[in-house]
Design a protein around this motif. Structure first.
Motif, PDB file in Angstrom:
ATOM      1  N   UNK A 134     -19.827  -5.280  10.613  1.00 50.09           N
ATOM      2  CA  UNK A 134     -21.030  -5.136   9.783  1.00 50.09           C
ATOM      3  C   UNK A 134     -22.289  -5.169  10.633  1.00 50.09           C
ATOM      4  N   UNK A 135     -22.368  -6.132  11.557  1.00 53.30           N
ATOM      5  CA  UNK A 135     -23.516  -6.218  12.465  1.00 53.30           C
ATOM      6  C   UNK A 135     -23.642  -4.944  13.281  1.00 53.30           C
ATOM      7  N   UNK A 136     -22.531  -4.464  13.784  1.00 54.67           N
ATOM      8  CA  UNK A 136     -22.551  -3.249  14.605  1.00 54.67           C
ATOM      9  C   UNK A 136     -23.099  -2.060  13.813  1.00 54.67           C
ATOM     10  N   UNK A 137     -22.674  -1.943  12.553  1.00 56.22           N
ATOM     11  CA  UNK A 137     -23.137  -0.819  11.747  1.00 56.22           C
ATOM     12  C   UNK A 137     -24.621  -0.953  11.419  1.00 56.22           C
ATOM     13  N   UNK A 138     -25.077  -2.167  11.110  1.00 52.44           N
ATOM     14  CA  UNK A 138     -26.500  -2.373  10.830  1.00 52.44           C
ATOM     15  C   UNK A 138     -27.356  -1.958  12.026  1.00 52.44           C
ATOM     16  N   UNK A 139     -26.899  -2.320  13.231  1.00 56.30           N
ATOM     17  CA  UNK A 139     -27.654  -1.980  14.443  1.00 56.30           C
ATOM     18  C   UNK A 139     -27.621  -0.484  14.696  1.00 56.30           C
ATOM     19  N   UNK A 189     -27.075 -14.147  14.042  1.00 56.55           N
ATOM     20  CA  UNK A 189     -28.496 -14.007  13.733  1.00 56.55           C
ATOM     21  C   UNK A 189     -28.983 -12.795  14.512  1.00 56.55           C
ATOM     22  N   UNK A 190     -29.502 -11.796  13.800  1.00 56.51           N
ATOM     23  CA  UNK A 190     -29.961 -10.573  14.445  1.00 56.51           C
ATOM     24  C   UNK A 190     -31.396 -10.297  14.005  1.00 56.51           C
ATOM     25  N   UNK A 191     -32.301 -10.159  14.955  1.00 61.54           N
ATOM     26  CA  UNK A 191     -33.696  -9.877  14.662  1.00 61.54           C
ATOM     27  C   UNK A 191     -34.089  -8.525  15.253  1.00 61.54           C
ATOM     28  N   UNK A 192     -34.751  -7.712  14.441  1.00 67.96           N
ATOM     29  CA  UNK A 192     -35.294  -6.437  14.897  1.00 67.96           C
ATOM     30  C   UNK A 192     -36.726  -6.287  14.454  1.00 67.96           C
ATOM     31  N   UNK A 193     -37.378  -5.229  14.881  1.00 66.17           N
ATOM     32  CA  UNK A 193     -38.790  -5.040  14.571  1.00 66.17           C
ATOM     33  C   UNK A 193     -39.039  -4.803  13.084  1.00 66.17           C
ATOM     34  N   UNK A 194     -38.003  -4.411  12.332  1.00 64.82           N
ATOM     35  CA  UNK A 194     -38.168  -4.180  10.896  1.00 64.82           C
ATOM     36  C   UNK A 194     -37.556  -5.263  10.019  1.00 64.82           C
ATOM     37  N   UNK A 195     -36.687  -6.094  10.601  1.00 65.36           N
ATOM     38  CA  UNK A 195     -36.056  -7.091   9.746  1.00 65.36           C
ATOM     39  C   UNK A 195     -35.040  -7.947  10.470  1.00 65.36           C
ATOM     40  N   UNK A 196     -34.350  -8.792   9.677  1.00 62.96           N
ATOM     41  CA  UNK A 196     -33.385  -9.747  10.225  1.00 62.96           C
ATOM     42  C   UNK A 196     -32.115  -9.743   9.376  1.00 62.96           C
ATOM     43  N   UNK A 197     -31.022 -10.119  10.025  1.00 63.95           N
ATOM     44  CA  UNK A 197     -29.733 -10.292   9.350  1.00 63.95           C
ATOM     45  C   UNK A 197     -29.156 -11.629   9.783  1.00 63.95           C
ATOM     46  N   UNK A 216     -23.462 -11.690   4.481  1.00 59.58           N
ATOM     47  CA  UNK A 216     -24.697 -11.967   5.195  1.00 59.58           C
ATOM     48  C   UNK A 216     -25.932 -11.562   4.407  1.00 59.58           C
ATOM     49  N   UNK A 217     -27.065 -12.160   4.793  1.00 55.51           N
ATOM     50  CA  UNK A 217     -28.345 -11.920   4.133  1.00 55.51           C
ATOM     51  C   UNK A 217     -29.194 -10.987   4.995  1.00 55.51           C
ATOM     52  N   UNK A 218     -29.646  -9.890   4.381  1.00 52.54           N
ATOM     53  CA  UNK A 218     -30.471  -8.902   5.065  1.00 52.54           C
ATOM     54  C   UNK A 218     -31.879  -8.943   4.498  1.00 52.54           C
ATOM     55  N   UNK A 219     -32.860  -9.011   5.380  1.00 54.78           N
ATOM     56  CA  UNK A 219     -34.269  -8.953   4.994  1.00 54.78           C
ATOM     57  C   UNK A 219     -34.923  -7.913   5.887  1.00 54.78           C
ATOM     58  N   UNK A 257     -27.980  -9.620  -0.152  1.00 57.06           N
ATOM     59  CA  UNK A 257     -26.712  -9.717   0.560  1.00 57.06           C
ATOM     60  C   UNK A 257     -26.148  -8.339   0.892  1.00 57.06           C
ATOM     61  N   UNK A 258     -25.466  -8.275   2.016  1.00 56.10           N
ATOM     62  CA  UNK A 258     -24.780  -7.057   2.438  1.00 56.10           C
ATOM     63  C   UNK A 258     -23.281  -7.332   2.436  1.00 56.10           C
ATOM     64  N   UNK A 259     -22.534  -6.542   1.708  1.00 54.35           N
ATOM     65  CA  UNK A 259     -21.088  -6.741   1.667  1.00 54.35           C
ATOM     66  C   UNK A 259     -20.492  -6.588   3.060  1.00 54.35           C
TER      67      UNK A 259
END
Length: 353
Positions: free
Chosen positions: A132-137, A241-249, A282-285, A296-298
């Motif tokens: 899931x993290x890999x796909x979000x990135x 915990x993943x942080x990017x310029x547009x959001x966090x997971x 996980x929680x996506x913002x 939440x992201x399935x």
């Protein structure tokens, strides 16, 4: 799968019992034929069709075996893998690959000379949360990634009795154990780091092995990856915990497959295998296309069978190998640099060694 590949398993401890044997037995195209058990016959009790032998040499003498899986104590991986390759067998080695990068290079060279497949069981590439993290990135849903933190914590505040895992041997300790998983995942996401900084400790009284670490991997474009594991963590924090310029997971909890396998469950018996409960999603913002999303992201369903399905497809159909030995070599090299960083108390620039 048109071709049935006969498999021999060396070792039936936790790795053999909970991971390799049940997963191999659940993959079309693979047949678990022989298991090395020196003292008992637990494998034959569970898989009555197999042959149980007492030595690696007896297993390797079987001309029908094409693939040999090494699931023995870490310090023995190099020697057993070398014997199997010299016998002309394809080889899967449980993580960690070897104790040193020199040993890893030697095995890769030998596999090439023998024209044999060589891979390392980095099953946590097929954890659902990592997928899931890999796909979000990869889909850019967080913007440009600036920081990733991954924890793999346990609560074992005592020295486990009668186990090689508590003994000070080559490739012993939590950096080789859990660190192999986390470093491999970082490598899949971002490649090789520019530098490595390590804080490695022995937190349990009288421990002979390192049982806690924090590794900081610095990458191009300012990406910071922090990998942490410990054995005295009773209250677990986020796994990712993943942080990017547009959001966090932010994601709590571990993939459910290991727990299910340790209970003796088989992947093929559960149509919902690897599916995570809603409360663990996980929680996506983040902000995308002018919309601000919080929710939440399935979690993608994890499936460790995919590792061995790839091995079977490589051997029977010539498919591309998913976990290359060169990647496992890189992981061992990063571990070496982490240990050197701890000894020298400074940040070290990545070098292939």
């Amino acid at each position: 799968m048109s071709k049935l590949i006969e498999v021999g398993l060396v070792g039936y401890g936790m790795a053999g019992q909970a991971f390799h044997a049940p997963i191999i037995s659940s993959v079309n195209g693979l047949n678990l034929k022989t298991v090395v058990e020196r003292h008992e016959q637990k494998a034959k009790d569970r898989y009555p069709w197999i042959s149980s032998v007492k030595s690696v040499e007896e297993l390797l003498a079987d001309p029908e075996l094409e693939l040999v899986v090494i699931a023995t104590p870490n310090a023995t991986h190099f020697d057993y893998a070398r014997l199997a390759l010299e016998a002309g067998k394809h080889v899967v080695v449980d993580k960690p690959f070897t104790a040193t990068s020199a040993e890893a290079k030697a095995l890769i060279k030998l596999a090439q000379e023998k024209n044999c497949l060589l891979s390392v069981f980095q099953n946590r590439r097929w954890d659902g949360d990592f997928q899931t993290v890999r796909q979000l990135i990869e889909q850019g849903l967080l913007g440009r990634i600036v920081e990733v933190e991954v924890h793999y914590d346990r609560y074992i505040n005592y020295l486990r009795p009668n186990t090689w895992k508590e003994e000070e041997n080559p490739a012993a300790g939590i950096v080789f154990d859990l660190g192999s998983h986390l470093i491999d995942q970082a490598q899949v996401l971002f490649g090789l780091p520019k530098s490595v900084t390590a804080d490695i400790r022995r937190q349990r009284e009288e421990s002979q092995i390192d049982d806690a670490f924090e590794l900081i991997l610095n990458y191009e474009k300012g990406i910071k990856v922090t990998l942490k594991a410990g054995m005295i963590v009773r209250e677990k924090g986020p796994h990712f915990i993943v942080h990017g310029t547009n959001g966090s997971f932010v994601k709590y909890g571990l993939d459910p497959q290991e727990a299910a396998l340790k209970l003796g469950l088989m992947p093929n018996d559960d149509p919902l295998w690897g599916q995570e409960p809603t409360e663990d999603w996980g929680e996506l913002n983040t902000e995308a296309n002018g919309l601000h999303f919080i929710g939440k992201v399935e979690t993608i369903r994890g499936d460790y069978r995919a590792y061995y399905e790839n091995i079977a497809a490589v051997l029977s159909q010539g498919n591309k190998l998913a976990v290359k030995p060169e990647e496992a070599l890189n992981t061992i090299r990063i571990i070496e640099l982490a240990l050197d960083s701890q000894r020298q108390q400074r940040t070290l620039t990545y070098s292939p060694g």
